[in-house]
Design an enzyme around this catalytic site. Structure first.
Site, PDB file in Angstrom:
ATOM      1  CB  ALA A   1      -0.851  -0.068   1.123  1.00 40.26           C
ATOM      2  CG  HIS A   2       2.714   2.440  -2.977  1.00 48.37           C
ATOM      3  ND1 HIS A   2       2.526   1.421  -3.170  1.00 48.37           N
ATOM      4  CD2 HIS A   2       2.950   3.408  -4.329  1.00 48.37           C
ATOM      5  CE1 HIS A   2       2.182   1.087  -4.499  1.00 48.37           C
ATOM      6  NE2 HIS A   2       2.705   2.327  -5.488  1.00 48.37           N
ATOM      7  CB  SER A   3      -0.291   7.487  -2.144  1.00 48.02           C
ATOM      8  OG  SER A   3      -0.849   8.398  -3.186  1.00 48.02           O
TER       9      SER A   3
END
Length: 149
Positions: free
Chosen positions: A68-70
């Site tokens: 999970a990342h942005s």
């Protein structure tokens, strides 16, 4: 990695054997680990969820594993990771790699640090023996030791 894994993955970043009702909940847990470790603000958790809503479940990068990342943003205070092992796997909508039981939250202050941390994680996760050990590791110390090998 030039820096110690403890800097990117402190005890406060681990949420082991937690429950999530769906993929959004699983990402919220990863965001909680990042926030509690001082890596991000709560806005980053929303950004991670928005990324999946917009781009689909491409963050599910291997069977049972979501990264999970942005993008680096104002919501990222320091580069760091969170480690969420779910007691019950949840579906992210990725036919090839669902369901997910391990969610690693990644916050990168800039592209270079982001890639450095991702490369260390990928190295450990691509080793079948290390990957199996990570699934049963009982503590933050044990997980960090496996990742540092």
């Amino acid at each position: 990695m030039a820096t110690k894994i403890e800097e990117f993955l402190p005890d406060s970043a681990f949420l082991i054997d937690r429950q999530a009702k769906d993929w959004r909940d699983a990402i919220r847990l990863a965001g909680k680990g990042l926030e509690e470790s001082g890596f991000t603000t709560s806005a980053y958790t929303d950004e991670m969820i928005a990324t999946v809503e917009k781009m689909g479940p491409y963050i599910v990068i291997a069977p049972g594993l979501a990264l999970a990342h942005s993008r680096p943003s104002e919501a990222v205070l320091h580069t760091g990771l969170s480690w969420v092992r779910l007691s019950q796997a949840v579906a992210f909508g990725n036919k090839a790699n669902d369901p997910v039981s391990l969610v690693i939250g990644l916050a990168g202050r800039d592209e270079n640090e982001h890639l450095q941390v991702m490369s260390a994680i990928a190295k450990a996760l691509s080793n079948p023996k290390a990957n199996a050990a990570l699934k049963s590791a009982a503590s933050a110390e044990e997980i960090r030791a496996i990742l540092s090998e």
